[in-house]
Write a protein that holds these residues in place. Structure first.
Motif, PDB file in Angstrom:
ATOM      1  N   HIS A   1       0.840  -1.193   0.000  1.00  0.00           N
ATOM      2  CA  HIS A   1       0.000   0.000   0.000  1.00  0.00           C
ATOM      3  C   HIS A   1       0.881   1.251   0.000  1.00  0.00           C
ATOM      4  O   HIS A   1       1.935   1.286   0.641  1.00  0.00           O
ATOM      5  CB  HIS A   1      -0.914   0.007   1.228  1.00  0.00           C
ATOM      6  CG  HIS A   1      -1.752  -1.233   1.359  1.00  0.00           C
ATOM      7  ND1 HIS A   1      -2.743  -1.558   0.466  1.00  0.00           N
ATOM      8  CD2 HIS A   1      -1.732  -2.231   2.277  1.00  0.00           C
ATOM      9  CE1 HIS A   1      -3.308  -2.696   0.822  1.00  0.00           C
ATOM     10  NE2 HIS A   1      -2.708  -3.130   1.928  1.00  0.00           N
ATOM     11  N   GLU A   2       0.411   2.265  -0.684  1.00  0.00           N
ATOM     12  CA  GLU A   2       1.156   3.520  -0.771  1.00  0.00           C
ATOM     13  C   GLU A   2       1.448   4.087   0.613  1.00  0.00           C
ATOM     14  O   GLU A   2       2.515   4.651   0.855  1.00  0.00           O
ATOM     15  CB  GLU A   2       0.354   4.536  -1.593  1.00  0.00           C
ATOM     16  CG  GLU A   2       1.059   5.858  -1.808  1.00  0.00           C
ATOM     17  CD  GLU A   2       2.312   5.740  -2.653  1.00  0.00           C
ATOM     18  OE1 GLU A   2       3.221   6.579  -2.481  1.00  0.00           O
ATOM     19  OE2 GLU A   2       2.382   4.815  -3.478  1.00  0.00           O
ATOM     20  N   SER A   3       0.516   3.911   1.544  1.00  0.00           N
ATOM     21  CA  SER A   3       0.696   4.467   2.884  1.00  0.00           C
ATOM     22  C   SER A   3       1.851   3.829   3.639  1.00  0.00           C
ATOM     23  O   SER A   3       2.324   4.380   4.634  1.00  0.00           O
ATOM     24  CB  SER A   3      -0.592   4.293   3.697  1.00  0.00           C
ATOM     25  OG  SER A   3      -0.936   2.911   3.810  1.00  0.00           O
ATOM     26  N   ASP A   4       2.305   2.660   3.176  1.00  0.00           N
ATOM     27  CA  ASP A   4       3.391   1.970   3.873  1.00  0.00           C
ATOM     28  C   ASP A   4       4.763   2.254   3.271  1.00  0.00           C
ATOM     29  O   ASP A   4       5.776   1.781   3.809  1.00  0.00           O
ATOM     30  CB  ASP A   4       3.155   0.453   3.861  1.00  0.00           C
ATOM     31  CG  ASP A   4       2.043   0.033   4.798  1.00  0.00           C
ATOM     32  OD1 ASP A   4       1.909   0.650   5.873  1.00  0.00           O
ATOM     33  OD2 ASP A   4       1.292  -0.895   4.452  1.00  0.00           O
TER      34      ASP A   4
END
Length: 265
Positions: free
Chosen positions: A157-160
């Motif tokens: 995920h982009e958030s990670d």
């Protein structure tokens, strides 16, 4: 068959007793060759929390490879963070920050990716990359070759992406070329198995574990651990990663997903 029990982010100090007992029961049932604990052993690096971890490992009564995570360095005690960042870790868990486990079927190499100067980000140095490569090249032909870090080397995920290991762009291709089959990690409390982009004909995999024991679960994902099995597939080139989630109704871990992976040999 060789088995590796991969647990991570136990965060002792926030552990749940029924989950602790279930993890111990699973280990007794499977009797793995080694238990890998890939960091964030404690919640705030306090001596009592490390003592709880030591008691847990003692009750496992199995070979264990343990590395620190960012939570295992004092956060609020700035003097300890600067002058003796691994003091409580050393007192309760021993002096090795980068242990190695080796038997006939498994080679696992620990890498300390924590840095006292960083709050949560992990980093791998050129010296560490070279050390791991040297040890991988000494692996026996039939061994499953594992590198253990805390922070992930690939995100879903982009958030990670902000949590990815600094230095991974140099480390991963070098380790794959030296013979690594998989890199185990934690940190983001999200279990998954994905292939690594290596730029090499050799295949390798990133295996992430969720939080094993803590109430600090991510979203709807329960406590989970991985069981890696190798050597029971005829030619020894096959391997599978079985994700086990904690089932509160049964007060036990249960297998929920199996990922079969091919090893380059």
């Amino acid at each position: 068959m060789n088995r590796v029990l991969h647990i991570s982010d136990t965060h002792f100090g926030t552990e749940q007793e029924p989950v602790v007992e279930a993890a111990l029961a699973l280990a007794r049932e499977l009797v793995p060759d080694v238990v890998v604990l890939s960091g964030d052993i404690t919640q705030r690096a306090r001596r009592r929390q490390f003592a709880l971890a030591r008691e847990f490992l003692s009750r496992l009564a199995l070979p264990a490879l343990v590395i620190p995570g960012n939570h295992d360095i004092p956060l609020f005690n700035l003097a300890a963070r600067v002058l003796d960042p691994y003091g409580s870790y050393h007192r309760e868990l021993g002096t090795a920050l980068e242990p190695v486990f080796s038997n006939d079927g498994v080679l696992a190499i620990g890498v300390n990716t924590t840095r006292p100067s960083r709050h949560k980000n992990g980093e791998v140095s050129g010296e560490q990359i070279a050390r791991v490569c040297e040890r991988l090249r000494q692996a026996r032909p039939g061994q499953l070759r594992i590198v253990v870090v805390h922070q992930p080397v690939r995100a879903l995920h982009e958030s990670d992406t902000e949590n990815l290991l600094i230095g991974r762009e140099a480390a991963v291709p070098a380790w794959v070329d030296a013979g690594m089959d998989m890199v185990l990690g934690g940190h983001i409390h999200l279990p998954y198995v994905v292939p690594l982009p290596t730029g090499s004909p050799r295949r390798a995999w990133a295996v992430q574990a969720g939080t094993a024991l803590s109430h600090r679960v991510r979203g709807s994902i329960p406590n989970s651990v991985n069981v890696i099995e190798h050597g029971g597939h005829g030619d020894g080139a096959g391997c599978r990663v079985v994700r086990w989630d904690y089932d509160a109704g049964r007060a036990a871990f249960a297998p929920v997903k199996t990922t079969a992976i091919d090893l380059s040999r």
